[in-house]
Design a protein around this motif. Sequence first.
Motif, PDB file in Angstrom:
ATOM      1  N   ARG A 176      24.820  27.068 -25.111  1.00 27.75           N
ATOM      2  CA  ARG A 176      26.278  27.164 -25.010  1.00 27.75           C
ATOM      3  C   ARG A 176      26.705  28.223 -23.995  1.00 27.75           C
ATOM      4  O   ARG A 176      27.653  28.013 -23.245  1.00 27.75           O
ATOM      5  CB  ARG A 176      26.880  27.460 -26.368  1.00 27.75           C
ATOM      6  N   LEU A 177      26.028  29.351 -23.983  1.00 24.31           N
ATOM      7  CA  LEU A 177      26.372  30.376 -23.002  1.00 24.31           C
ATOM      8  C   LEU A 177      26.045  29.882 -21.592  1.00 24.31           C
ATOM      9  O   LEU A 177      26.816  30.109 -20.660  1.00 24.31           O
ATOM     10  CB  LEU A 177      25.648  31.689 -23.293  1.00 24.31           C
ATOM     11  N   ILE A 190      30.067  26.157 -16.143  1.00 21.58           N
ATOM     12  CA  ILE A 190      31.404  25.626 -15.920  1.00 21.58           C
ATOM     13  C   ILE A 190      32.259  26.637 -15.157  1.00 21.58           C
ATOM     14  O   ILE A 190      32.955  26.275 -14.195  1.00 21.58           O
ATOM     15  CB  ILE A 190      32.061  25.233 -17.254  1.00 21.58           C
ATOM     16  N   LEU A 191      32.197  27.893 -15.561  1.00 25.17           N
ATOM     17  CA  LEU A 191      32.994  28.911 -14.878  1.00 25.17           C
ATOM     18  C   LEU A 191      32.567  29.098 -13.423  1.00 25.17           C
ATOM     19  O   LEU A 191      33.413  29.202 -12.520  1.00 25.17           O
ATOM     20  CB  LEU A 191      32.911  30.238 -15.620  1.00 25.17           C
ATOM     21  N   GLY A 219      23.316  31.939 -17.266  1.00 21.47           N
ATOM     22  CA  GLY A 219      23.825  32.163 -18.622  1.00 21.47           C
ATOM     23  C   GLY A 219      22.753  31.976 -19.677  1.00 21.47           C
ATOM     24  O   GLY A 219      22.673  32.728 -20.654  1.00 21.47           O
ATOM     25  N   ALA A 276      28.790  27.512 -20.594  1.00 21.38           N
ATOM     26  CA  ALA A 276      30.021  28.250 -20.284  1.00 21.38           C
ATOM     27  C   ALA A 276      29.928  28.918 -18.919  1.00 21.38           C
ATOM     28  O   ALA A 276      30.861  28.822 -18.105  1.00 21.38           O
ATOM     29  CB  ALA A 276      30.288  29.293 -21.368  1.00 21.38           C
ATOM     30  N   PHE A 277      28.814  29.576 -18.632  1.00 22.86           N
ATOM     31  CA  PHE A 277      28.633  30.211 -17.326  1.00 22.86           C
ATOM     32  C   PHE A 277      28.626  29.157 -16.215  1.00 22.86           C
ATOM     33  O   PHE A 277      29.199  29.368 -15.152  1.00 22.86           O
ATOM     34  CB  PHE A 277      27.315  31.002 -17.285  1.00 22.86           C
TER      35      PHE A 277
END
Length: 84
Positions: free
Chosen positions: A7-8, A14-15, A69, A11-12
């Motif tokens: 998940r991290l 996508i950002l 991430g 998230a990284f």
Amino acid sequence: MRLDPLRLGLAFGILWAFGVSFLACMARLFGWGVPVVEIIASVYIGFSITWAGLLAGVLWGLADGFIGGFLIAWLYNLLLPTDK
């Protein structure tokens, strides 16, 4: 508290993909950040201020951000003290 590496990483990813695409759009539309795009393009094969280059940058950014991430979460979990 442990971190979920997948998940991290997502998230990284996508950002960072959003950041790379925003940078490419600003460079293409307004000429802002062109030297930064050239630096990133030296690492991300196919990345440029064209629309096809933007897609290549998004894919590279997603992969690069995910790996970064994931490794951050993995290392964080590795360094957590064990409960005894």
